[in-house]
Design a protein around this motif. Structure first.
Motif, PDB file in Angstrom:
ATOM      1  N   ARG A 222      14.432  -6.816   3.599  1.00 31.70           N
ATOM      2  CA  ARG A 222      15.262  -7.832   3.469  1.00 31.70           C
ATOM      3  C   ARG A 222      15.348  -8.281   2.090  1.00 31.70           C
ATOM      4  O   ARG A 222      16.401  -8.751   1.468  1.00 31.70           O
ATOM      5  N   ILE A 223      14.392  -7.944   1.392  1.00 32.94           N
ATOM      6  CA  ILE A 223      14.479  -8.256  -0.303  1.00 32.94           C
ATOM      7  C   ILE A 223      15.702  -7.491  -0.921  1.00 32.94           C
ATOM      8  O   ILE A 223      16.590  -7.946  -1.599  1.00 32.94           O
ATOM      9  N   VAL A 224      15.619  -6.275  -0.484  1.00 31.79           N
ATOM     10  CA  VAL A 224      16.721  -5.295  -1.239  1.00 31.79           C
ATOM     11  C   VAL A 224      18.012  -5.419  -0.470  1.00 31.79           C
ATOM     12  O   VAL A 224      18.962  -5.648  -1.203  1.00 31.79           O
ATOM     13  N   VAL A 225      18.089  -5.853   0.703  1.00 32.04           N
ATOM     14  CA  VAL A 225      19.526  -6.172   1.327  1.00 32.04           C
ATOM     15  C   VAL A 225      19.855  -7.301   0.754  1.00 32.04           C
ATOM     16  O   VAL A 225      21.053  -7.526   0.414  1.00 32.04           O
ATOM     17  N   ASN A 226      19.339  -8.566   0.565  1.00 35.08           N
ATOM     18  CA  ASN A 226      19.646  -9.688  -0.037  1.00 35.08           C
ATOM     19  C   ASN A 226      20.214  -9.406  -1.368  1.00 35.08           C
ATOM     20  O   ASN A 226      21.275 -10.022  -1.769  1.00 35.08           O
ATOM     21  N   ALA A 227      19.451  -8.856  -2.144  1.00 33.36           N
ATOM     22  CA  ALA A 227      19.961  -8.526  -3.584  1.00 33.36           C
ATOM     23  C   ALA A 227      21.132  -7.925  -3.463  1.00 33.36           C
ATOM     24  O   ALA A 227      22.068  -8.289  -4.556  1.00 33.36           O
ATOM     25  N   ALA A 228      21.223  -6.767  -2.739  1.00 32.85           N
ATOM     26  CA  ALA A 228      22.528  -6.146  -2.636  1.00 32.85           C
ATOM     27  C   ALA A 228      23.850  -6.934  -2.375  1.00 32.85           C
ATOM     28  O   ALA A 228      24.813  -6.909  -2.968  1.00 32.85           O
ATOM     29  N   LEU A 229      23.550  -7.747  -1.249  1.00 36.79           N
ATOM     30  CA  LEU A 229      24.521  -8.590  -0.892  1.00 36.79           C
ATOM     31  C   LEU A 229      25.165  -9.673  -1.921  1.00 36.79           C
ATOM     32  O   LEU A 229      26.010 -10.086  -2.130  1.00 36.79           O
TER      33      LEU A 229
ATOM     34  N   GLU B  73      -3.738  -0.357   3.868  1.00 38.44           N
ATOM     35  CA  GLU B  73      -4.342  -0.153   2.379  1.00 38.44           C
ATOM     36  C   GLU B  73      -3.466  -0.773   1.330  1.00 38.44           C
ATOM     37  O   GLU B  73      -4.191  -1.289   0.495  1.00 38.44           O
ATOM     38  N   ILE B  74      -2.337  -0.557   1.496  1.00 38.61           N
ATOM     39  CA  ILE B  74      -1.486  -0.941   0.520  1.00 38.61           C
ATOM     40  C   ILE B  74      -1.324  -2.353   0.263  1.00 38.61           C
ATOM     41  O   ILE B  74      -1.498  -2.925  -0.725  1.00 38.61           O
ATOM     42  N   ILE B  75      -1.350  -3.105   1.454  1.00 34.72           N
ATOM     43  CA  ILE B  75      -1.444  -4.599   1.303  1.00 34.72           C
ATOM     44  C   ILE B  75      -2.739  -5.184   0.884  1.00 34.72           C
ATOM     45  O   ILE B  75      -2.672  -5.921  -0.053  1.00 34.72           O
ATOM     46  N   GLU B  76      -3.637  -4.629   1.209  1.00 34.94           N
ATOM     47  CA  GLU B  76      -5.073  -4.868   0.835  1.00 34.94           C
ATOM     48  C   GLU B  76      -5.217  -4.867  -0.689  1.00 34.94           C
ATOM     49  O   GLU B  76      -5.880  -5.588  -1.781  1.00 34.94           O
ATOM     50  N   GLY B  77      -4.706  -3.672  -1.326  1.00 34.94           N
ATOM     51  CA  GLY B  77      -4.847  -3.330  -2.504  1.00 34.94           C
ATOM     52  C   GLY B  77      -3.833  -4.353  -3.358  1.00 34.94           C
ATOM     53  O   GLY B  77      -4.145  -4.652  -4.499  1.00 34.94           O
ATOM     54  N   MET B  78      -2.720  -4.572  -2.786  1.00 35.92           N
ATOM     55  CA  MET B  78      -1.613  -5.363  -3.673  1.00 35.92           C
ATOM     56  C   MET B  78      -2.422  -6.678  -3.682  1.00 35.92           C
ATOM     57  O   MET B  78      -2.281  -7.349  -4.613  1.00 35.92           O
ATOM     58  N   ARG B  79      -2.810  -7.198  -2.713  1.00 30.25           N
ATOM     59  CA  ARG B  79      -3.819  -8.623  -2.827  1.00 30.25           C
ATOM     60  C   ARG B  79      -4.779  -8.465  -3.802  1.00 30.25           C
ATOM     61  O   ARG B  79      -5.152  -9.663  -4.429  1.00 30.25           O
ATOM     62  N   ALA B  80      -5.539  -7.269  -4.241  1.00 31.33           N
ATOM     63  CA  ALA B  80      -6.497  -7.147  -4.706  1.00 31.33           C
ATOM     64  C   ALA B  80      -6.247  -7.184  -6.354  1.00 31.33           C
ATOM     65  O   ALA B  80      -6.981  -7.037  -7.216  1.00 31.33           O
TER      66      ALA B  80
ATOM     67  N   SER C 273       3.785 -14.429  -1.085  1.00 37.77           N
ATOM     68  CA  SER C 273       4.618 -14.796  -0.442  1.00 37.77           C
ATOM     69  C   SER C 273       4.701 -14.232   1.197  1.00 37.77           C
ATOM     70  O   SER C 273       5.042 -14.425   2.152  1.00 37.77           O
ATOM     71  N   PHE C 274       4.041 -12.918   0.867  1.00 35.75           N
ATOM     72  CA  PHE C 274       3.920 -12.017   2.331  1.00 35.75           C
ATOM     73  C   PHE C 274       3.029 -12.406   2.869  1.00 35.75           C
ATOM     74  O   PHE C 274       1.645 -12.135   2.652  1.00 35.75           O
ATOM     75  N   ARG C 275       3.254 -12.919   4.109  1.00 35.20           N
ATOM     76  CA  ARG C 275       2.109 -13.459   5.126  1.00 35.20           C
ATOM     77  C   ARG C 275       1.998 -12.286   6.311  1.00 35.20           C
ATOM     78  O   ARG C 275       0.849 -12.798   7.111  1.00 35.20           O
ATOM     79  N   GLY C 276       2.544 -11.398   6.291  1.00 28.29           N
ATOM     80  CA  GLY C 276       2.161 -10.518   7.114  1.00 28.29           C
ATOM     81  C   GLY C 276       2.917 -10.678   8.575  1.00 28.29           C
ATOM     82  O   GLY C 276       2.519 -10.265   9.900  1.00 28.29           O
ATOM     83  N   ASP C 277       3.705 -11.719   8.675  1.00 29.84           N
ATOM     84  CA  ASP C 277       4.459 -11.954  10.035  1.00 29.84           C
ATOM     85  C   ASP C 277       5.395 -10.628  10.212  1.00 29.84           C
ATOM     86  O   ASP C 277       5.598 -10.595  11.716  1.00 29.84           O
ATOM     87  N   ALA C 278       5.702 -10.207   9.321  1.00 29.57           N
ATOM     88  CA  ALA C 278       6.568  -8.868   9.652  1.00 29.57           C
ATOM     89  C   ALA C 278       6.128  -7.672   9.122  1.00 29.57           C
ATOM     90  O   ALA C 278       4.921  -7.959   8.169  1.00 29.57           O
ATOM     91  N   ARG C 279       6.510  -6.565   9.433  1.00 32.91           N
ATOM     92  CA  ARG C 279       6.125  -5.393   8.514  1.00 32.91           C
ATOM     93  C   ARG C 279       6.249  -5.273   7.194  1.00 32.91           C
ATOM     94  O   ARG C 279       7.420  -5.908   6.668  1.00 32.91           O
TER      95      ARG C 279
ATOM     96  N   SER D  31      10.496  -7.964  -7.837  1.00 31.95           N
ATOM     97  CA  SER D  31      10.466  -9.436  -7.023  1.00 31.95           C
ATOM     98  C   SER D  31       9.271  -9.256  -5.912  1.00 31.95           C
ATOM     99  O   SER D  31       8.487 -10.184  -6.064  1.00 31.95           O
ATOM    100  N   ALA D  32       9.055  -7.982  -5.121  1.00 31.39           N
ATOM    101  CA  ALA D  32       8.100  -7.872  -4.356  1.00 31.39           C
ATOM    102  C   ALA D  32       6.629  -7.961  -5.064  1.00 31.39           C
ATOM    103  O   ALA D  32       5.719  -8.773  -4.535  1.00 31.39           O
ATOM    104  N   PHE D  33       6.524  -7.311  -6.069  1.00 30.00           N
ATOM    105  CA  PHE D  33       5.419  -7.448  -6.904  1.00 30.00           C
ATOM    106  C   PHE D  33       4.973  -8.857  -7.465  1.00 30.00           C
ATOM    107  O   PHE D  33       4.034  -9.492  -7.294  1.00 30.00           O
ATOM    108  N   ARG D  34       5.939  -9.480  -7.987  1.00 27.42           N
ATOM    109  CA  ARG D  34       5.850 -11.091  -8.419  1.00 27.42           C
ATOM    110  C   ARG D  34       5.674 -11.938  -7.381  1.00 27.42           C
ATOM    111  O   ARG D  34       4.995 -12.926  -7.601  1.00 27.42           O
ATOM    112  N   ASN D  35       6.174 -11.427  -6.049  1.00 30.21           N
ATOM    113  CA  ASN D  35       6.026 -12.861  -5.259  1.00 30.21           C
ATOM    114  C   ASN D  35       5.173 -12.221  -3.939  1.00 30.21           C
ATOM    115  O   ASN D  35       5.448 -12.562  -2.664  1.00 30.21           O
ATOM    116  N   PHE D  36       4.237 -11.300  -4.256  1.00 29.90           N
ATOM    117  CA  PHE D  36       3.615 -10.654  -3.017  1.00 29.90           C
ATOM    118  C   PHE D  36       2.778 -11.654  -2.325  1.00 29.90           C
ATOM    119  O   PHE D  36       2.445 -11.679  -1.185  1.00 29.90           O
TER     120      PHE D  36
END
Length: 218
Positions: free
Chosen positions: A91-98, A23-30, A78-84, A71-76
């Motif tokens: 991964r976004i948050v870990v990468n930003a922290a590193l 539901e979240i994914i569908e709502g974000m895409r809408a 790019s989320f293809r659903g390959d992963a949860r 970043s997730a909001f602006r680049n949603f």
């Protein structure tokens, strides 16, 4: 953005994680703003926890999580659903922290208690045998895990490891990323990740034995 009041991973009325995520994914895409609010409410707690483990600073962790959600909001797209969705956000948050860690390697004060890992790694005699053999712990792992004070001490021991060892240990043993994912995030070879993880585990074990007096001869 605060972590206070974050809901549990499941939605109201016992809604399943899979259906809520869908539901979240569908709502974000809408373009539904309420979907983004739900995404933040569901995931802010775990994301703040991993950011705090990596950065050891609550304010920095808050900043990184906020950056991650933006970043997730602006680049949603790019989320293809390959992963949860959880994995993608993680991964976004870990990468930003590193990235922040790399920019602030000489943080004053935060490195004051870092141990010299070489003092905690095994030493070998001329005959090739270790100079020290681990003694059996007087308490089992299960007993230690049930003690809140021990869990806090373990966290403190992890924080004493140098960043290059601490981050590998956190990503592999706490966040449960595999070697290839860890190598990609840290911009290292898989072999280097394996070596650092092995040394980090050895150093942590010796720290725990020394600080918590876990062996009869400690």
């Amino acid at each position: 953005m605060s972590t206070q009041g974050a809901s549990s991973a499941s939605g109201a009325g016992g809604q399943s994680l899979a259906s809520e995520e869908r539901e979240i994914i569908e709502g974000m895409r809408a373009g539904d703003d309420r979907a983004f609010e739900r995404l933040v409410r569901v995931h802010i707690g775990p994301l703040h926890a991993v950011a705090l483990r990596l950065l050891k600073n609550d304010a920095d962790a808050d900043d990184i999580v906020q950056e991650g959600f933006l970043s997730a909001f602006r680049n949603f797209d790019s989320f293809r659903g390959d992963a949860r969705l959880k994995t993608w956000l993680h991964r976004i948050v870990v990468n930003a922290a590193l990235q922040r860690l790399r920019r602030s390697k000489s943080r004053a004060g935060q490195q004051a208690d870092v141990v010299d890992v070489t003092e905690l790694l095994p030493r070998f005699a001329d005959n090739g045998y270790p100079e020290h053999f681990h003694q059996p712990w007087v308490q089992t792992i299960e007993e230690l895990a049930t003690r809140a004070e021990t869990r806090e001490q373990v966290r403190q021991m992890i924080d004493k490891l140098p960043d290059n060892y601490r981050t590998v240990l956190i990503l592999r043993d706490i966040e449960e990323l595999d070697t290839s994912e860890t190598a990609e995030l840290l911009e290292l070879s898989p072999g280097t990740v394996k070596v650092r993880l092995h040394r980090a585990r050895q150093a942590l074990r010796n720290l725990l034995e020394r600080e918590l007096e876990l062996t009869a001869n400690a």
